[in-house]
Design an enzyme around this catalytic site. Structure first.
Site, mmCIF file in Angstrom:
data_model
loop_
_atom_site.group_PDB
_atom_site.id
_atom_site.type_symbol
_atom_site.label_atom_id
_atom_site.label_comp_id
_atom_site.label_asym_id
_atom_site.label_seq_id
_atom_site.Cartn_x
_atom_site.Cartn_y
_atom_site.Cartn_z
ATOM 1 N N GLU A 167 0.640 -1.366 0.178
ATOM 2 C CA GLU A 167 0.111 0.085 -0.100
ATOM 3 C C GLU A 167 1.102 1.647 0.331
ATOM 4 O OE1 GLU A 167 -2.490 -0.520 3.074
ATOM 5 O OE2 GLU A 167 -4.199 -1.694 2.199
ATOM 6 N N GLU A 173 7.167 -21.539 8.439
ATOM 7 C CA GLU A 173 7.835 -21.087 9.836
ATOM 8 C C GLU A 173 8.521 -21.876 10.457
ATOM 9 O OE1 GLU A 173 4.751 -20.920 13.278
ATOM 10 O OE2 GLU A 173 4.071 -20.125 10.958
#
Length: 314
Positions: free
Chosen positions: A88, A119
């Site tokens: 963004e 992860e």
């Protein structure tokens, strides 16, 4: 690596919330009310971390001012939130897409399909940063709600080993899950209503904190004038309308003239504002910003010019 296995029930994010012990039996209205009440806690958690967020904004801005970049690193929800915030920045602040980058365990496919198993790979965090050319001039925000994600710990360890800025962001106390870092941001939102589902309060607090980090850094980089995004990229009709309203509110420019200024400026609101205030042509305005900017306020002061809004900005 530590955090890959073992009982994690002691972590704040893994504990059961007594308030939702009968969650599956609540009437829908009571269920919604419980969530609404609990969702006040992320704001409180972010407020409590204000000193660390302040230090992070200033330290990141210093790195970016001298040529560094900002990287968000995470897995699962934490990583997706980092990618979202990074994505963004270019449309909001007209920043180079390389300036703020989101690094997600599993890469782009993990945005749409869960790949949480990745992860557990400590070395993968280090390798993913190296693949992007992460260096000593850069800043890293390693995001892990529970604070034990090996992928994130690997990235933070890499940052510290090369002298980059290492910032940790987690939703558990530091004593429960120490993380290697220069700045330690802890967003203590408490146990989730759905036990262990850190996409809830922990995710909300993380999104709020990232909003503050990226917006604060861009303000420090001169991409905001007052409370207007004067570096916004005019790429669609909505943003063109916003740009025209910024020109009206800050410089008293009516829409027809504003559209002409935007066209001559190549769609740069900041350049158009400097043109409106000084009578410069676009090329000269760009040179002035290059020398005296990037903040519009600094360029205006160097020219002895001021903006003259027709009415006070709303």
């Amino acid at each position: 690596m530590s955090g890959a296995g073992g009982d994690r029930g002691h972590l704040l994010t893994e504990q059961a919330n007594p308030a939702s012990a009968q969650l599956d039996q609540l009437p829908t209205a009571a269920l919604v009310a419980l969530f609404v009440e609990n969702d006040l806690q992320p704001q409180q958690a972010v407020a409590a971390a204000a000193p660390q967020l302040t230090a992070a904004v200033e330290a990141i801005a210093e790195r970016l001012t001298t040529g560094g970049r900002l990287f968000y690193l995470g897995a699962g929800t934490s990583g997706r939130l980092g990618v979202l915030d990074a994505a963004e920045c270019p449309p909001t602040f007209c920043s180079d897409p390389e300036l703020v980058q989101g690094v997600l365990a599993g890469g782009a496919p993990a945005l749409l399909r869960s790949s949480e198993g990745l992860e557990d790979l400590f070395e993968a965090g280090r390798a993913d940063l190296e693949a992007r050319g992460f260096g000593a001039a850069d800043a890293l925000v390693g995001i892990a709600a529970g604070g034990t994600t090996p992928y994130v710990l690997g990235g933070l360890s890499q940052a510290r080993s090369i002298g980059a800025l290492a910032i940790a962001m987690a939703c558990v106390p530091a004593e429960q899950a120490p993380m290697p870092c220069d700045i330690d941001i802890r967003l203590l939102t408490g146990p989730e209503l759905l036990t262990g589902s850190t996409r809830l309060k922990a995710g909300t607090a993380t999104k709020m904190a990232l909003n503050i980090l990226s917006t604060g850094v861009m303000v420090r980089l001169g991409k905001v004038h007052g409370n207007r995004m004067v570096d916004v990229a005019v790429t669609n009709t909505k943003l063109e309308d916003r740009a025209l309203r910024i020109l009206r509110d800050l410089a008293g420019v009516e829409r027809a003239r504003g559209a002409a200024l935007l066209e001559r400026s190549g769609g740069s609101v900041k350049v158009a504002l400097l043109m409106a205030a000084t009578g410069m042509e676009a090329a000269q305005a760009r040179r002035t910003l290059a020398v005296h900017g990037p903040a519009l306020r600094s360029a205006l002061a160097a020219c002895g010019a001021v903006l003259h809004p027709a009415t006070a900005p709303q």
